[in-house]
Design an enzyme around this catalytic site. Structure first.
Site, PDB file in Angstrom:
ATOM      1  N   TRP A 146      -7.523   3.399 -10.685  1.00  0.00           N
ATOM      2  CA  TRP A 146      -6.776   3.397  -9.428  1.00  0.00           C
ATOM      3  C   TRP A 146      -7.472   2.505  -8.407  1.00  0.00           C
ATOM      4  CZ3 TRP A 146      -2.094   4.534  -7.784  1.00  0.00           C
ATOM      5  CH2 TRP A 146      -1.861   4.612  -6.402  1.00  0.00           C
ATOM      6  N   TRP A 147      -8.783   2.610  -8.289  1.00  0.00           N
ATOM      7  CA  TRP A 147      -9.518   1.763  -7.347  1.00  0.00           C
ATOM      8  C   TRP A 147      -9.302   0.284  -7.667  1.00  0.00           C
ATOM      9  CZ3 TRP A 147     -14.932   4.529  -7.408  1.00  0.00           C
ATOM     10  CH2 TRP A 147     -14.861   5.706  -6.656  1.00  0.00           C
ATOM     11  N   TYR A 161      -3.403  16.499   0.799  1.00  0.00           N
ATOM     12  CA  TYR A 161      -3.940  15.147   0.963  1.00  0.00           C
ATOM     13  C   TYR A 161      -2.903  14.284   1.676  1.00  0.00           C
ATOM     14  CZ  TYR A 161      -6.659  11.011  -0.548  1.00  0.00           C
ATOM     15  OH  TYR A 161      -7.421   9.882  -0.611  1.00  0.00           O
ATOM     16  N   TYR A 201       0.846  -1.195   0.000  1.00  0.00           N
ATOM     17  CA  TYR A 201       0.000   0.000   0.000  1.00  0.00           C
ATOM     18  C   TYR A 201       0.887   1.253   0.000  1.00  0.00           C
ATOM     19  CZ  TYR A 201      -3.639   3.311   1.302  1.00  0.00           C
ATOM     20  OH  TYR A 201      -4.499   4.383   1.320  1.00  0.00           O
ATOM     21  N   HIS A 214       1.465   4.092  -3.074  1.00  0.00           N
ATOM     22  CA  HIS A 214       1.211   5.518  -2.864  1.00  0.00           C
ATOM     23  C   HIS A 214       2.471   6.355  -3.037  1.00  0.00           C
ATOM     24  CE1 HIS A 214      -2.773   4.315  -1.620  1.00  0.00           C
ATOM     25  NE2 HIS A 214      -3.108   5.590  -1.761  1.00  0.00           N
TER      26      HIS A 214
END
Length: 104
Positions: free
Chosen positions: A76-77, A41, A18, A22
């Protein structure tokens, strides 16, 4: 500016992946986020539980909500789906948080 916060969930055996994904967020995803008014963000991990705390600022909530309809967001999801708890459309299971205090 609207401050938004939410909780998502990453599988405990996927923390490193993860973070890696990112760290290498696709340039076109970054561009789409900015085009939809996203600023500041950040995502934080509670490594004991797999909970992710996301914080972002948006210029306009209606504009921001439209990002979910973009092809790059859907891509992306799908890319992140194996790592997280997701809904049927691959979007992350997300709990929106209500702001109860802010110090300016």
């Amino acid at each position: 500016m609207v401050r938004k916060a939410s909780i998502m969930f990453v599988h405990k055996d996927q923390y490193k992946e993860y973070k890696r994904r990112h760290n290498e967020v696709w340039p076109e995803m970054k561009k789409e986020l900015k085009a939809h008014g996203v600023k500041n963000y950040s995502i934080f991990l509670d490594s004991k539980t797999g909970r992710l705390f996301a914080y972002l600022e948006v210029e306009d909530e209606a504009l921001y909500e439209k990002i979910a309809q973009t092809e790059i967001c859907k891509k992306w999801w799908a890319y992140m789906e194996p790592l997280m708890e997701t809904d049927e459309d691959n979007s992350p299971v997300s709990i929106d948080l209500q702001e109860v205090f802010h110090l300016d």
